[in-house]
Design a protein around this motif. Sequence first.
Motif, PDB file in Angstrom:
ATOM      1  N   ILE A 217      -7.244  -7.711   4.963  1.00 54.94           N
ATOM      2  CA  ILE A 217      -7.640  -6.773   3.329  1.00 54.94           C
ATOM      3  C   ILE A 217      -6.839  -5.321   4.509  1.00 54.94           C
ATOM      4  CG2 ILE A 217      -9.130  -5.643   1.603  1.00 54.94           C
ATOM      5  CD1 ILE A 217     -10.751  -8.378   2.313  1.00 54.94           C
ATOM      6  N   VAL A 218      -6.253  -4.730   3.067  1.00 53.55           N
ATOM      7  CA  VAL A 218      -5.714  -3.450   3.293  1.00 53.55           C
ATOM      8  C   VAL A 218      -6.241  -2.279   2.604  1.00 53.55           C
ATOM      9  CG1 VAL A 218      -3.866  -2.322   4.164  1.00 53.55           C
ATOM     10  CG2 VAL A 218      -3.712  -3.953   5.160  1.00 53.55           C
ATOM     11  N   HIS A 219      -6.415  -1.477   3.223  1.00 50.80           N
ATOM     12  CA  HIS A 219      -6.635  -0.423   1.408  1.00 50.80           C
ATOM     13  C   HIS A 219      -6.349   0.755   2.158  1.00 50.80           C
ATOM     14  CE1 HIS A 219     -10.848  -2.396  -0.254  1.00 50.80           C
ATOM     15  NE2 HIS A 219     -10.670  -3.106   1.276  1.00 50.80           N
ATOM     16  N   THR A 220      -6.150   1.700   1.147  1.00 48.49           N
ATOM     17  CA  THR A 220      -5.084   2.708   1.087  1.00 48.49           C
ATOM     18  C   THR A 220      -5.543   3.597   1.770  1.00 48.49           C
ATOM     19  OG1 THR A 220      -5.391   3.422  -1.028  1.00 48.49           O
ATOM     20  CG2 THR A 220      -3.016   2.758  -0.800  1.00 48.49           C
TER      21      THR A 220
ATOM     22  N   THR B  75       0.703  -1.322  -0.791  1.00 48.33           N
ATOM     23  CA  THR B  75      -0.521   0.120  -0.161  1.00 48.33           C
ATOM     24  C   THR B  75       0.973   1.143   0.522  1.00 48.33           C
ATOM     25  OG1 THR B  75      -0.548   0.042   2.903  1.00 48.33           O
ATOM     26  CG2 THR B  75      -1.978  -0.941   1.458  1.00 48.33           C
TER      27      THR B  75
ATOM     28  N   CYS C   9      -8.691  -8.044  -4.971  1.00 45.15           N
ATOM     29  CA  CYS C   9      -8.562  -8.365  -4.037  1.00 45.15           C
ATOM     30  C   CYS C   9      -9.838  -9.201  -2.784  1.00 45.15           C
ATOM     31  CB  CYS C   9      -7.567  -7.356  -3.782  1.00 45.15           C
ATOM     32  SG  CYS C   9      -6.266  -7.081  -4.180  1.00 45.15           S
ATOM     33  N   SER C  10     -10.539  -9.499  -3.277  1.00 43.97           N
ATOM     34  CA  SER C  10     -11.873  -9.495  -2.300  1.00 43.97           C
ATOM     35  C   SER C  10     -11.755 -10.909  -1.567  1.00 43.97           C
ATOM     36  CB  SER C  10     -12.897  -9.552  -3.099  1.00 43.97           C
ATOM     37  OG  SER C  10     -13.094 -11.035  -4.326  1.00 43.97           O
TER      38      SER C  10
ATOM     39  N   ASP D 212      -3.736   0.314  -4.479  1.00 49.05           N
ATOM     40  CA  ASP D 212      -4.617   0.625  -4.313  1.00 49.05           C
ATOM     41  C   ASP D 212      -4.687  -0.217  -2.896  1.00 49.05           C
ATOM     42  OD1 ASP D 212      -4.559   3.174  -4.734  1.00 49.05           O
ATOM     43  OD2 ASP D 212      -6.392   2.106  -6.877  1.00 49.05           O
ATOM     44  N   ILE D 213      -5.334  -1.386  -3.409  1.00 51.30           N
ATOM     45  CA  ILE D 213      -6.160  -2.384  -2.529  1.00 51.30           C
ATOM     46  C   ILE D 213      -4.846  -3.561  -1.450  1.00 51.30           C
ATOM     47  CG2 ILE D 213      -7.609  -3.865  -1.220  1.00 51.30           C
ATOM     48  CD1 ILE D 213      -9.419  -2.870  -3.579  1.00 51.30           C
TER      49      ILE D 213
ATOM     50  N   VAL E  65     -11.788  -4.366  -7.310  1.00 48.23           N
ATOM     51  CA  VAL E  65     -12.186  -4.570  -5.709  1.00 48.23           C
ATOM     52  C   VAL E  65     -12.476  -5.990  -5.782  1.00 48.23           C
ATOM     53  CG1 VAL E  65     -14.258  -4.164  -4.170  1.00 48.23           C
ATOM     54  CG2 VAL E  65     -13.037  -2.014  -5.217  1.00 48.23           C
TER      55      VAL E  65
ATOM     56  N   HIS F  51      -3.632  -1.795  -8.585  1.00 52.00           N
ATOM     57  CA  HIS F  51      -3.947  -0.546  -8.479  1.00 52.00           C
ATOM     58  C   HIS F  51      -4.504  -0.154  -9.836  1.00 52.00           C
ATOM     59  CE1 HIS F  51      -2.877   4.162  -8.724  1.00 52.00           C
ATOM     60  NE2 HIS F  51      -2.541   3.642 -10.038  1.00 52.00           N
TER      61      HIS F  51
ATOM     62  N   LYS G  35     -12.575  -0.405 -11.882  1.00 52.48           N
ATOM     63  CA  LYS G  35     -12.488   0.392 -10.489  1.00 52.48           C
ATOM     64  C   LYS G  35     -13.760  -1.565  -9.752  1.00 52.48           C
ATOM     65  CE  LYS G  35     -14.304   3.081  -6.671  1.00 52.48           C
ATOM     66  NZ  LYS G  35     -15.232   4.549  -6.855  1.00 52.48           N
TER      67      LYS G  35
END
Length: 246
Positions: free
Chosen positions: A243-246, A157, A226-227, A162-163, A223, A212, A219
Amino acid sequence: MNVETGVSYRASFSNQGESDANSANSNSKYHLIGHDLRSPPSSLFEKLSDPFHGYDRSIPTIFVMECVIMYLPNDASLNLLRYLSGSADEKLRNQVDSFVAVALYDPIPNNDRFGQVMLNNLQKRGIAGQTDKDGERHEQLSLERTRTLSDHLTKLTKSGFDIAVGCHMMDAYDHGVVSIDDRRRAARCEMLDELEEFVLLMKHYCLCVGVHSSGDRYKSAAVTFCSAGKDSPIGFQDGGCTIVHT
């Protein structure tokens, strides 16, 4: 791999002289390219973008690195990941409707005794913990600085993805990333006598995926990629991954 074209590229990490021996003709879907990944990432993409190889950064791409990041100096690994995500290049940062993913398989020492044995083995072989003739320590490898699953996800990240999602390999084995058929096939190949040793080893390796994307076109794909849960294309499951989001 370029997702839309199906063309695969493989760059080897080497401390020898760079080799430009091409493994494919211009119509091939597999290209083997010699390159030192410690050098500036832009030089790798100059090679990939050669008309012979035909790599196009505007096409959705997945980069797969199996025990690659671990051997790079930590700064070199960060530079590579930042370049892959596009965060290190202003032109790429401003690109509309882009999608890039990276999948990493690497050890995680976990700051415990087993992990220290892993590092000691590399030090004995002169791979980690090296010093110069004056006794000054060389730059640490990524493996020495990225010791946990959380460290890997944070690194992704902070490098512009992004994820990021990941799990240690025991969770991958138990919770869907490794399919039941693959588990059965592996069991037929070799009898497992030491279950505790197997579990310990699996908990010291991880699978991480970072994505990214820019614009609206990819978009939802980012998602989903990385779900966790039934819609995960990789097999990550709720409760069996982070799971990590920016």
